[in-house]
Design a protein around this motif. Sequence first.
Motif, PDB file in Angstrom:
ATOM      1  N   THR A 349      30.558  16.871  93.666  1.00 25.75           N
ATOM      2  CA  THR A 349      30.642  18.775  93.827  1.00 25.75           C
ATOM      3  C   THR A 349      29.682  19.706  92.790  1.00 25.75           C
ATOM      4  OG1 THR A 349      33.471  17.658  93.821  1.00 25.75           O
ATOM      5  CG2 THR A 349      32.687  20.215  93.661  1.00 25.75           C
ATOM      6  N   GLN A 352      27.352  20.547  95.827  1.00 28.82           N
ATOM      7  CA  GLN A 352      27.615  21.047  96.334  1.00 28.82           C
ATOM      8  C   GLN A 352      27.594  22.413  95.815  1.00 28.82           C
ATOM      9  OE1 GLN A 352      31.344  20.376  97.698  1.00 28.82           O
ATOM     10  NE2 GLN A 352      31.867  22.212  99.517  1.00 28.82           N
ATOM     11  N   PHE A 353      27.975  22.988  94.560  1.00 29.62           N
ATOM     12  CA  PHE A 353      28.104  24.509  93.549  1.00 29.62           C
ATOM     13  C   PHE A 353      27.209  25.214  93.833  1.00 29.62           C
ATOM     14  CE2 PHE A 353      31.273  26.506  92.405  1.00 29.62           C
ATOM     15  CZ  PHE A 353      30.995  27.253  91.355  1.00 29.62           C
ATOM     16  N   MET A 356      25.314  26.079  96.897  1.00 32.48           N
ATOM     17  CA  MET A 356      25.246  27.124  96.929  1.00 32.48           C
ATOM     18  C   MET A 356      25.525  28.437  96.397  1.00 32.48           C
ATOM     19  SD  MET A 356      28.364  29.471  95.982  1.00 32.48           S
ATOM     20  CE  MET A 356      29.759  28.276  95.181  1.00 32.48           C
ATOM     21  N   TRP A 385      29.923  27.721 100.462  1.00 33.25           N
ATOM     22  CA  TRP A 385      30.421  26.692  99.773  1.00 33.25           C
ATOM     23  C   TRP A 385      30.774  25.597 101.012  1.00 33.25           C
ATOM     24  CZ3 TRP A 385      31.637  23.810  95.682  1.00 33.25           C
ATOM     25  CH2 TRP A 385      32.841  23.146  96.115  1.00 33.25           C
ATOM     26  N   SER A 459      34.443  22.682 106.382  1.00 31.63           N
ATOM     27  CA  SER A 459      34.300  21.505 104.804  1.00 31.63           C
ATOM     28  C   SER A 459      34.071  19.946 104.759  1.00 31.63           C
ATOM     29  CB  SER A 459      34.450  22.131 104.260  1.00 31.63           C
ATOM     30  OG  SER A 459      34.330  21.523 102.393  1.00 31.63           O
TER      31      SER A 459
END
Length: 641
Positions: A349, A352-353, A356, A385, A459
């Motif tokens: 995660t 991913q952040f 982004m 995201w 997503s």
Amino acid sequence: MAIATKSPWMSMVLLCLSMIASLSHAFYLPGVAPADFQKRDPLLVKVNKLTSIKTQLPYSYYSLPYCKPNVIVDSAENLGEVLRGDRIENSPYVFEMREPKMCQIVCNVTLGEKEAKELKEKIEDEYRVNMILDNLPLVVPIKRLDQETAPIYQHGFHVGVKGQYSGSKDEKYFIHNHLSFLVKYHKDEQKDLMRIVGFEVKPFSVKHEYEGQWNGNNTRLTTCDPHAKRLITSSDSPQEVDVNKEIVFTYDVDFLESDIKWASRWDTYLLMTDDQIHWFSIVNSLMIVLFLSGMVAMIMLRTLYRDISKYNDLETQEEAQEETGWKLVHGDVFRPPAHSDWLCVHAGTGVQFFGMLLVTMMFAVLGFLSPSNRGGLMTAMLLLWVFMGVLAGYASARLYKLFKGSDWKNITLRTAFTFPGVVFVIFFVLNALIWGEKSSGAVPFTTMFALVLLWFGISVPLVFVGSYLGFKKPALEDPVKTNKIPRQIPEQAWYMNPLFSILIGGILPFGAVFIELFFILTSIWLHQFYYIFGFLFLVFIILIVTCAEISIVLCYFQLCSEDYLWWWRSYLTSGSSALYLFLYATFYFFTKLEITKLVSGILYFGYMLIASYAFFVLTGTIGFFACFLFTRLIYSSVKID
């Protein structure tokens, strides 16, 4: 002709593309191309939400008894505008280019008990009215005390004021029912075309009187008459808000030629009152962090070089000396940690952040996400995201396979649902509270459905795609072998206590961003524009370096103390900066904001909890992967039998 394909992934990609096409209307970004006007061309003023820094709850303009057009038309809004609570609609204020008007009557309204109560509540909470002309927000110029520098611009004008009048000891409420507009334009002498570069207003509260019976726009006002040159320049007799009070809404509009070009028209709106303090503080903070980072890097490089040289010399000389320091735990340093699956989820995660934020800031620095494109920043972040789900699945799967995990579908589901699920639950509860307050900030059902469709329809499949690709690749090999029996960890010094070192580790990353954080919080909660994305990008780079270095340093000290449980601690060391972020947000709430209502306070801390969780995931992932690369590097650099 139909094209047959045996690849399920191609079908999934086509399905995602079709979903994006069906959702395209939700992400419509308004154009920002210049509009050219000729003399007498109509200028349509649009109204936006009512905002207050005391309640943080936006309301629709027509929730108050203002004059309405014959037909209210909602403007097309992108996803970011809807989530911000923007409600852009047409208004009865229609100008003609370079045609000044004085004392124009809009309508008259007689207040009932409900209308008077709503107006008083909005005035008490210091709500402001926001209008838009040619994509420019309405501002109120406020002169500075020195009278020499440029004025301060307040976004929107207050619904009214509260105070005493005519010697009365009781405080009364007065509405701003007369608006004196000023439209600034830049003229192209060659083409005889004009472009709007400024939209200002001076609000007045005037108790209008008129001759005879009310005759709509043809009524002859005695308090404001352009024929008799009786124009409003001050509020000598303000309009009180009370039951059965008749309120006449009027306006003036004037036009002023300006040297400001269309490309620079937003510069005035983006001026900050404390810009010198802002620049000085940011530069000072960056220099301190860079200096500390340079010192840490120099110490680490020299110490590590000496350690590696000593260990290798011992091996070549075949000296039968007992191993000491971080080399002693080489047989346990890559042992999978407890709850390794959750570490994989949060690391994925965080990747991913990170992706982004990196892409968003690059676009913002290049000027694609300027404040002139309302909601563009939030829309871009949401879309990025969603598409960065591939990275989340890939990173979590690669790490999970390194830990000898086999159930990749389970870890993929957790990666796809843990962070978005927590955020969605908090957001849903907060949205229910906003809906209960009948605020326009409540996200409509259609928008909520679009968010869920983005999550489940795009997503989640992309996370599975990334996880499949990551798990398909061969697992990373550890530079040293892991012993079957874990060695005992010796008693640690007090300063190497996990809780203490984790809390100490979060101070430096927070110190890299807390000054910039002040301006970000101010722009969000005090309704100001944030535009210095260049500085924000520099702070982001410094944050990455700081998180990486502080995690590496503390990880090195931990390994030197023969404590090999570094996996989770490396994540929590830099991730603990999120705790300081939340504490600073609490401090900001009690020192800078004037929020008194319970719902508004819950909204503030709810959204800041989401921001802190996201910051924890981001900084923790940076520190973790920095330590991961660091440990692999140092243990592959020494000779171990």
